[in-house]
Design an enzyme around this catalytic site. Structure first.
Site, mmCIF file in Angstrom:
data_model
loop_
_atom_site.group_PDB
_atom_site.id
_atom_site.type_symbol
_atom_site.label_atom_id
_atom_site.label_comp_id
_atom_site.label_asym_id
_atom_site.label_seq_id
_atom_site.Cartn_x
_atom_site.Cartn_y
_atom_site.Cartn_z
ATOM 1 N N GLY A 15 0.882 -1.072 -0.031
ATOM 2 C CA GLY A 15 -0.178 -0.216 0.090
ATOM 3 C C GLY A 15 0.788 1.322 -0.012
ATOM 4 N NE ARG A 76 -1.231 -4.649 -0.113
ATOM 5 C CZ ARG A 76 -1.952 -3.541 0.118
ATOM 6 N NH1 ARG A 76 -3.122 -3.477 -0.593
ATOM 7 N NH2 ARG A 76 -1.845 -3.099 1.310
ATOM 8 C CG ASP A 107 4.002 -7.134 7.730
ATOM 9 O OD1 ASP A 107 3.436 -6.672 6.652
ATOM 10 O OD2 ASP A 107 3.779 -7.872 8.620
ATOM 11 C CB THR A 130 2.590 0.578 6.324
ATOM 12 O OG1 THR A 130 1.327 0.383 6.871
ATOM 13 C CG2 THR A 130 3.399 0.191 7.234
ATOM 14 C CG ASP A 132 -1.543 -0.267 8.396
ATOM 15 O OD1 ASP A 132 -2.401 0.521 8.109
ATOM 16 O OD2 ASP A 132 -1.619 -1.144 7.542
ATOM 17 C CG ASP A 134 1.573 -2.958 10.362
ATOM 18 O OD1 ASP A 134 2.372 -2.365 9.865
ATOM 19 O OD2 ASP A 134 0.754 -3.686 9.560
ATOM 20 N NE ARG A 176 -1.318 -5.073 7.620
ATOM 21 C CZ ARG A 176 -0.426 -5.561 7.315
ATOM 22 N NH1 ARG A 176 -0.611 -6.524 6.176
ATOM 23 N NH2 ARG A 176 0.627 -5.464 7.652
HETATM 24 O O1 F6P Z 1 -1.612 -1.297 5.043
HETATM 25 C C1 F6P Z 1 -2.110 -0.180 4.596
HETATM 26 C C2 F6P Z 1 -3.717 -0.102 4.538
HETATM 27 O O2 F6P Z 1 -4.231 0.970 3.993
HETATM 28 C C3 F6P Z 1 -4.477 -0.812 5.516
HETATM 29 O O3 F6P Z 1 -4.487 0.221 6.688
HETATM 30 C C4 F6P Z 1 -5.717 -1.480 5.237
HETATM 31 O O4 F6P Z 1 -6.317 -2.474 5.640
HETATM 32 C C5 F6P Z 1 -5.028 -1.832 3.641
HETATM 33 O O5 F6P Z 1 -3.994 -1.186 3.290
HETATM 34 C C6 F6P Z 1 -6.126 -1.510 2.482
HETATM 35 O O6 F6P Z 1 -5.550 -2.082 1.136
HETATM 36 P P1 F6P Z 1 -6.224 -1.867 -0.127
HETATM 37 O O7 F6P Z 1 -5.630 -0.530 -0.681
HETATM 38 O O8 F6P Z 1 -5.559 -2.987 -0.843
HETATM 39 O O9 F6P Z 1 -7.640 -1.675 -0.251
#
Ligand code: F6P
Length: 328
Positions: A15, A76, A107, A130, A132, A134, A176
């Protein structure tokens, strides 16, 4: 024997997060400073597999320190999770003469880099990017500070409507599986309750607490809900439950979504990104590999990838107590 690094690749993966461009800029300029060629790798590991590389110099990264998103694009990659995909990526890197890379991501991206390093003995370094927060081994991840400021600004705005209409708002924020964003913006935005995956409040206690707030004279309420919280199946289920149990409250839901990932990076994230880019490149030059760059007590430090990936980033329990006291 120390391998001489002559060409370094840089990619953003997973992300996007505000500050990724500032980190790319730092990697590119640190390479230029040390007379090392630098290649931007487009679309994360997908672009590595396809050989989507472009040589970058100090001027290629002008005017991007203040931009959200990532000029290198992100993805991804499913292909990089396979041995064949990684083999193709390795061949592309070799063909271009790239002999180390810096990956800016979360991660999952670090796990990919770690496996790649093991399979091909290829020098790699990670920068945690990120919103998050995390990741173990760093008090901050890149983009987290900006996201906090973005969300607080929005909560302030929602508060205007909540108080004008005597409403209860559930505001769902990203993060997340962790509650770092929710906990911090909840305190900063004066939330009455903060629901995070690390703490199980339970529906009944939530309603009790909201009733208590009302009784104490509050006419509106904000409840910040981390997306990973398990109290209800969704934030809409929470609304239904409170609707049924607190009929005198007009309840609304606001899911903030991807706006939390966008926008210009904060001053903190720009400086943090710049520091981490320097450390990543200079660590590779001195023969280090398989580490994540991060920050502890305002010092930029390295954490081995396996620890960064396996370790758990913990919430600050003191903040839970502060939030309880503030929402009296
Ligand atoms: O890891 C960053 C994040 O924005 C999280 O907070 C969220 O759960 C996820 O990515 C959303 O992913 P996507 O952009 O694939 O919907």
């Amino acid at each position: 024997m120390l391998q001489t690094i002559k060409k370094i690749g840089v990619l953003t993966s997973g992300g996007d997060a505000p500050g990724m461009n500032a980190a790319i800029r730092s990697v590119v300029r640190t390479c230029a400073f040390h007379d090392i060629k630098c290649y931007g790798i487009y679309r994360g590991y997908e672009g590595m597999i396809d050989g989507d590389f472009e040589e970058m110099d100090a001027r290629s990264v002008r005017g991007i320190i203040n931009k959200g998103g990532t000029i290198l694009k992100s993805a991804r990659s499913k292909g990089f999770r396979t041995k064949e995909g990684r083999q193709m990526a390795y061949e592309q890197l070799k063909k271009a003469g790239i002999d180390a890379f810096v990956v800016i991501g979360g991660d999952g991206s670090f796990t990919g880099a770690m496996i790649f390093n093991k399979e091909f003995n290829f020098p790699v370094m990670g920068i945690p990017g990120t919103i998050d927060n995390d990741i173990f081994g760093t008090t901050h991840t890149l983009g987290y500070d900006t996201a906090l400021n973005t969300v607080v600004e929005v909560i302030d705005k929602i508060r205007d409507t909540a108080s004008s209409h005597n409403r209860l708002f559930f505001i769902e924020v990203m993060g997340r599986d962790v509650g770092h964003i929710a906990l911090n913006v909840g305190i900063a935005g004066g939330a009455e309750e903060i629901l995070i995956p690390e703490e199980d409040l339970g529906l009944d206690r939530l309603v009790e607490s909201l009733k208590r707030s009302k009784k104490s004279g509050k006419t509106s309420s904000i409840v910040v809900v981390a997306e990973g919280d398990k109290i209800g199946k969704s934030v809409f289920e929470l609304k239904d439950y409170v609707d049924q149990n607190m009929e005198d409250y007009d309840v609304r839901v606001s899911v903030l979504g991807h706006m939390q990932r966008g926008g210009p990076p904060s001053c903190f994230d720009r400086v943090f990104a710049s520091r981490m880019g320097v450390k990543a490149v200079e660590s590779l030059i001195t023969g280090k590999s398989n580490y994540m760059v991060g920050m502890k007590n305002d010092v930029i430090e390295l954490t081995p990838f396996d620890q960064a990936v396996k370790g758990k980033s913990k919430i600050n329990k003191e903040l839970l107590r502060v939030s309880d006291i503030m929402s009296i």
